[in-house]
Design an enzyme around this catalytic site. Structure first.
Site, mmCIF file in Angstrom:
data_model
loop_
_atom_site.group_PDB
_atom_site.id
_atom_site.type_symbol
_atom_site.label_atom_id
_atom_site.label_comp_id
_atom_site.label_asym_id
_atom_site.label_seq_id
_atom_site.Cartn_x
_atom_site.Cartn_y
_atom_site.Cartn_z
ATOM 1 N N ARG A 1 -48.300 23.815 9.009
ATOM 2 C CA ARG A 1 -49.569 23.283 9.530
ATOM 3 C C ARG A 1 -49.611 23.411 11.051
ATOM 4 O O ARG A 1 -50.169 22.559 11.734
ATOM 5 C CB ARG A 1 -49.756 21.832 9.111
ATOM 6 N N LYS B 1 -51.460 22.232 16.253
ATOM 7 C CA LYS B 1 -50.906 21.534 15.079
ATOM 8 C C LYS B 1 -52.067 20.983 14.259
ATOM 9 O O LYS B 1 -52.874 20.214 14.787
ATOM 10 C CB LYS B 1 -49.997 20.396 15.570
ATOM 11 N N GLY C 1 -52.272 22.456 5.453
ATOM 12 C CA GLY C 1 -52.137 22.942 6.822
ATOM 13 C C GLY C 1 -52.904 22.118 7.843
ATOM 14 O O GLY C 1 -53.007 22.501 9.006
ATOM 15 N N ASP D 1 -34.660 20.913 10.823
ATOM 16 C CA ASP D 1 -35.864 21.659 11.230
ATOM 17 C C ASP D 1 -36.663 20.881 12.277
ATOM 18 O O ASP D 1 -37.626 21.404 12.828
ATOM 19 C CB ASP D 1 -36.748 21.969 10.016
ATOM 20 N N ASN D 2 -36.265 19.660 12.538
ATOM 21 C CA ASN D 2 -36.960 18.874 13.559
ATOM 22 C C ASN D 2 -36.093 18.671 14.795
ATOM 23 O O ASN D 2 -36.385 17.807 15.625
ATOM 24 C CB ASN D 2 -37.377 17.510 12.998
ATOM 25 N N ASP E 1 -41.549 16.677 16.894
ATOM 26 C CA ASP E 1 -41.994 16.225 15.581
ATOM 27 C C ASP E 1 -42.066 14.715 15.472
ATOM 28 O O ASP E 1 -41.169 14.055 14.948
ATOM 29 C CB ASP E 1 -41.102 16.814 14.477
HETATM 30 P P1 AMP Z 1 -42.397 17.719 9.000
HETATM 31 O O1 AMP Z 1 -42.090 16.603 8.089
HETATM 32 O O2 AMP Z 1 -43.618 17.475 9.825
HETATM 33 O O3 AMP Z 1 -41.245 18.111 9.837
HETATM 34 O O4 AMP Z 1 -42.759 18.959 8.087
HETATM 35 C C1 AMP Z 1 -41.851 19.535 7.193
HETATM 36 C C2 AMP Z 1 -42.395 20.808 6.610
HETATM 37 O O5 AMP Z 1 -43.587 20.546 5.869
HETATM 38 C C3 AMP Z 1 -42.774 21.866 7.636
HETATM 39 O O6 AMP Z 1 -42.477 23.112 7.099
HETATM 40 C C4 AMP Z 1 -44.257 21.662 7.775
HETATM 41 O O7 AMP Z 1 -44.910 22.809 8.251
HETATM 42 C C5 AMP Z 1 -44.660 21.325 6.361
HETATM 43 N N1 AMP Z 1 -45.909 20.531 6.307
HETATM 44 C C6 AMP Z 1 -46.066 19.261 6.689
HETATM 45 N N2 AMP Z 1 -47.346 18.865 6.511
HETATM 46 C C7 AMP Z 1 -48.016 19.916 6.004
HETATM 47 C C8 AMP Z 1 -49.368 20.152 5.605
HETATM 48 N N3 AMP Z 1 -50.301 19.211 5.698
HETATM 49 N N4 AMP Z 1 -49.675 21.370 5.130
HETATM 50 C C9 AMP Z 1 -48.747 22.328 5.040
HETATM 51 N N5 AMP Z 1 -47.475 22.177 5.387
HETATM 52 C C10 AMP Z 1 -47.098 20.991 5.867
HETATM 53 MG MG MG Z 2 -41.140 19.386 11.328
#
Ligand code: AMP
Ligand code: MG
Length: 498
Positions: A97, A117, A130, A256-257, A266
């Site tokens: 996203r 974002k 996304g 990943d964060n 993040d």
């Molecule tokens: P995060 O928890 O923000 O670190 O996200 C973990 C993973 O989930 C990453 O690959 C993000 O791009 C994906 N992600 C989180 N929210 C969304 C969303 N609303 N749509 C698509 N991918 C998402």
């Molecule tokens: Mg992340």
């Protein structure tokens, strides 16, 4: 001939990531949104980056910051990465996203990523849309900018936009887009992505890219990759020590964060402590408390081991030797971290050098803070006011403890120690106030600002940003924002906001 319809150039892009091999990303355009409106442009940051405020405020600017128009020179892409989420391996995550528009170089000579974002689906979106709801975007804006003002390395917020679109979560929410600025968005998970694919060529290209961009000094070493591991370890230790010194809980320290350049990235379920509780967890999905306040250095160490493992092949052709070298560096983390934490906490207590029992004194304070359920930020701030010769000014800090007698006992020891400091009372207070903030973006206030914003009232959002921009300055008129929540205002859980 002049072309009057040519939109102004918003960013002098100088892209490097998009020239890396195609396995590093998927090129993808942002989705169009129906009715973008600029909620906030970060004018200080605009200036720091050498951008033009009027251009960014114009329709052309809003079109670019909302993804409705790809600005001149941008080369939008979703970065590929993998990661360990809550300790479990996920071979492909990537920007689901978010989109990297490109890079600019600030007048200070630093290269920055410009990322949208919440700008729509990418090939990494899996089941997600996304998009990002307004609440989490405002939360990231407030907290990341507050972190910056506190002096904690962090990604920054350049702008927040409402898209005019309703997105579906548990309830329908207004969609929003944050423009995020970062030294780069490469994470430990980016290295893990290539390691997991056995793609040593691209792994090496990534490491070379990162050394050139963030750690050029590593090139002076006989083994630049080993030096890279060491420098990243140092940066993580510094970062996490800062989190601990300000009572910050990241909440989702997945690999990943964890950004390789050492910025906080993040902002999901993150929050600052009110009451000091080393075991505190806010995140609604962190059931086992993996990312609790006190676990953060342990997890940072674990994450660095994942990073080290992913670059074994670059350290030494012999597996055993690579393993040994990596271990030697990673094993330094606890000591480096502890040194940073210790020197920071002594400064918070107004102690300029370490004398034999000082660390115990600091630990004892934390211990009685936990026992007496004292507010983390205010305890340190109010200690600035306390006299080093008598207990007459102890009242305000003492009041923070459920167990004031424990504080009295501790304060006696602290006062005795302060006598050894060769510094005037006024100077000590000044120095302590410069590092012990009066204001942090407290959870209950951030939530109130978000609730108001969902009702189209952005006044509190603006006010918090103004107050938290000067966290160390005494602002008695904003006492309400300094104080911990009352019992009924307490927020017990925070959410990822995906
Ligand atoms: P995060 O928890 O923000 O670190 O996200 C973990 C993973 O989930 C990453 O690959 C993000 O791009 C994906 N992600 C989180 N929210 C969304 C969303 N609303 N749509 C698509 N991918 C998402
Ligand atoms: Mg992340």
């Amino acid at each position: 001939m002049e072309n009057y319809h040519q939109p102004a150039v918003l960013f002098n892009f100088d892209n490097t990531y998009s020239r890396l091999p195609k396995q590093f990303y998927k090129k993808v355009s942002p989705s169009k949104v129906p009715e973008p409106k600029l909620i906030k442009l970060n004018e200080d940051l605009v200036e720091e980056l050498g951008l033009d405020k009027n251009n960014l405020n114009s329709q052309n600017g809003v079109d670019a910051l909302s993804g409705n128009r790809i600005p001149y020179g941008a080369d939008p892409l979703a970065m590929a990465y993998a990661g360990h989420q809550f300790g479990s391996w996920v071979p492909e995550l990537g920007d689901g996203r978010a989109l990297l528009l490109g890079e600019i170089i600030s007048p200070g000579g630093i290269r920055h990523d410009i990322q949208l974002k919440g700008s729509g689906p990418t090939p990494f979106s899996r089941m997600g849309d996304g998009k990002a709801p307004l609440g989490p975007i405002l939360r990231e804006y407030i907290i990341s900018e507050s972190m910056h003002s506190l002096g904690i390395p962090t990604t920054r917020a350049l702008s927040a936009i409402v898209t005019g679109e309703t997105i579906i979560r548990e309830i329908p929410m207004p969609g929003a887009i944050l423009t995020r600025i970062s030294k780069s968005h490469v994470r430990i998970g980016t290295f893990e992505y290539f390691f997991a694919r056995n793609d040593t060529g691209n792994l090496r290209s990534l490491a070379d890219y990162i050394i050139n961009r963030h750690y050029p000094k590593a090139l002076e070493s006989s083994n630049p990759y080993r030096q890279l591991l060491f420098l990243v370890t140092m940066k993580q230790a510094e970062l996490v020590a800062k989190w601990m010194l300000f009572g910050f809980i990241h909440g989702v320290m997945n690999t990943d964060n964890m950004q390789i350049a050492g910025e906080t990235i993040d902002y999901g379920p993150c929050a600052f402590l009110d009451t000091y509780d080393p075991k505190k967890v806010f995140s609604s999905i962190d059931h086992a408390g993996r990312y609790s306040f006190e676990n953060q250095p342990i997890i940072a160490h674990w994450n660095l081991a994942c990073f080290a493992q992913s670059i074994f092949s670059l350290l030494d052709p012999s597996k055993d030797s690579a393993h040994k070298q990596a271990k030697e560096i990673i094993d330094m983390f606890p000591t480096i971290y502890q040194e940073k934490l210790n020197s920071g906490i002594l400064q918070k207590l107004g102690l300029s050098i370490e004398i034999h029992d000082d660390i115990k004194l600091a630990k004892d304070l934390l211990h009685i803070m936990a026992e007496g359920k004292a507010d983390f930020t205010l305890t340190f701030r109010r200690l600035c006011e306390v006299s080093s010769t008598s207990s007459e000014l102890d009242g305000p800090v003492r009041l923070l403890f459920d167990t004031p007698k424990l504080f009295d006992k501790w304060a006696k020891g602290w006062r005795k120690r302060l006598l050894l400091e060769n510094i005037s009372e006024q100077e000590r207070k000044r120095k302590m106030e410069a590092i012990n903030p009066e204001f942090i973006p407290r959870n209950h206030i951030v939530n109130e600002a978000i609730q108001n914003a969902l009702d189209q009232d952005f006044n509190l959002f603006e006010l918090i940003l103004r107050i938290c921009k000067q966290p160390f300055k005494s602002q008695p008129e904003y006492r309400k924002f300094m104080n911990p929540p009352l019992t009924h205002q307490e927020i017990h859980q925070t959410f990822c906001g995906t």
